[in-house]
Design an enzyme around this catalytic site. Structure first.
Site, PDB file in Angstrom:
ATOM      1  N   ASP A   8       0.718  -1.253   0.002  1.00 39.13           N
ATOM      2  CA  ASP A   8       0.091   0.078   0.022  1.00 39.13           C
ATOM      3  C   ASP A   8       0.970   1.244  -0.118  1.00 39.13           C
ATOM      4  O   ASP A   8       2.170   1.161   0.377  1.00 39.13           O
ATOM      5  CB  ASP A   8      -0.954   0.031   1.151  1.00 39.13           C
ATOM      6  CG  ASP A   8      -1.575   1.340   1.458  1.00 39.13           C
ATOM      7  OD1 ASP A   8      -2.132   1.525   0.536  1.00 39.13           O
ATOM      8  OD2 ASP A   8      -1.588   1.731   2.507  1.00 39.13           O
ATOM      9  N   ASP A  10      -0.160   4.994   0.977  1.00 31.94           N
ATOM     10  CA  ASP A  10      -0.446   6.123   2.107  1.00 31.94           C
ATOM     11  C   ASP A  10      -0.474   5.268   3.151  1.00 31.94           C
ATOM     12  O   ASP A  10      -1.279   4.313   3.723  1.00 31.94           O
ATOM     13  CB  ASP A  10      -1.695   6.836   1.753  1.00 31.94           C
ATOM     14  CG  ASP A  10      -1.788   7.415   0.376  1.00 31.94           C
ATOM     15  OD1 ASP A  10      -1.403   8.455   0.382  1.00 31.94           O
ATOM     16  OD2 ASP A  10      -2.463   6.864  -0.491  1.00 31.94           O
ATOM     17  N   ASP A 168      -1.487  -0.722   5.945  1.00 31.76           N
ATOM     18  CA  ASP A 168      -1.449  -0.129   6.990  1.00 31.76           C
ATOM     19  C   ASP A 168      -3.249  -0.150   7.741  1.00 31.76           C
ATOM     20  O   ASP A 168      -3.369   0.388   8.648  1.00 31.76           O
ATOM     21  CB  ASP A 168      -1.193   1.414   7.435  1.00 31.76           C
ATOM     22  CG  ASP A 168      -1.917   2.302   6.431  1.00 31.76           C
ATOM     23  OD1 ASP A 168      -2.183   2.013   5.217  1.00 31.76           O
ATOM     24  OD2 ASP A 168      -2.352   3.343   7.118  1.00 31.76           O
TER      25      ASP A 168
END
Length: 215
Positions: A8, A10, A168
């Site tokens: 991922d 961001d 995250d």
């Protein structure tokens, strides 16, 4: 045997919260709303794509056409400022270099708009550093739907069982599960440990230094 590592963007590779928040606040003002959200709020809004980020910031008060307008404004403004405060998390570059040294292919799989994702990754990491980058494209399903991750695997020549996915948020954990990859939750990003734990990842790590121990 791990043959490819999907990441991922961001909150996993890059801390982008401040500029995402600034762009969203600009859109709120542009459309006559008073920005009232904190950086912490914006971190909670991120993860499911720019459209849902805006929907949350506008408290689900926009029609579909108004949300379309807000999204177009957001894309223009965010592309103007997306590198103003974005920083690679400490230890990420070293971990990625280690992965590359093992001839494991690297991809970014993100719900950030594709153009913004490519611009950010190539600006911060260099063009060609990642073997493949895929962001959100209109009319294509976003994570946790497996579409983008499966597309990345196909381009990398990997099976889900040969992949490890780092992210995250619970969205990333579910995406990893949906493609049959190992799901690694990164707790330094935008979500709480509790929300990551509830999603049931293979493991939760709290520092990028642990990445190299998992491949």
């Amino acid at each position: 045997m791990i043959k490819c590592a999907l990441f991922d963007l961001d909150g996993t590779l890059v801390d982008t919260a401040k500029d995402l928040g600034r762009a969203t606040a600009w859109v709120l003002e542009k459309l006559g709303r008073e920005p009232k959200w904190t950086d912490t709020d914006y971190r909670a809004f991120v993860g499911n794509g720019a459209r849902l980020l805006l929907d949350r910031a506008f408290e689900h008060s926009l029609s579909d056409s108004e949300l379309d307008e807000a999204l177009e404004l957001f894309k223009v403004r965010y592309n103007q400022i997306l590198l103003d405060n974005a920083v690679i998390y400490d230890g990420i570059t070293e971990a990625l270099d280690y992965i590359k040294s093992k001839n494991i292919k690297l991809a970014v799989v993100t719900n950030k708009p594709h153009q913004s994702a490519v611009l950010m990754v190539e600006s911060l990491f260099g063009k060609g550093y990642f073997d493949f980058i895929i962001g959100a494209v209109e009319d294509k399903p976003k994570k946790p739907d497996p579409y983008s991750a499966d597309f990345a695997l196909e381009r990398l020549g990997c099976k889900g069982s040969e992949a490890i996915f780092f992210g995250d948020s619970d969205v990333d954990v579910y995406t990893a599960k949906n493609i049959g990859a190992e799901a690694v939750a990164c707790s330094w990003g935008f979500r709480s440990f509790e929300s990551l734990f509830a999603a049931g990842p293979s493991v939760i790590i709290d520092n990028p230094s642990y990445i190299s121990k998992l491949v």
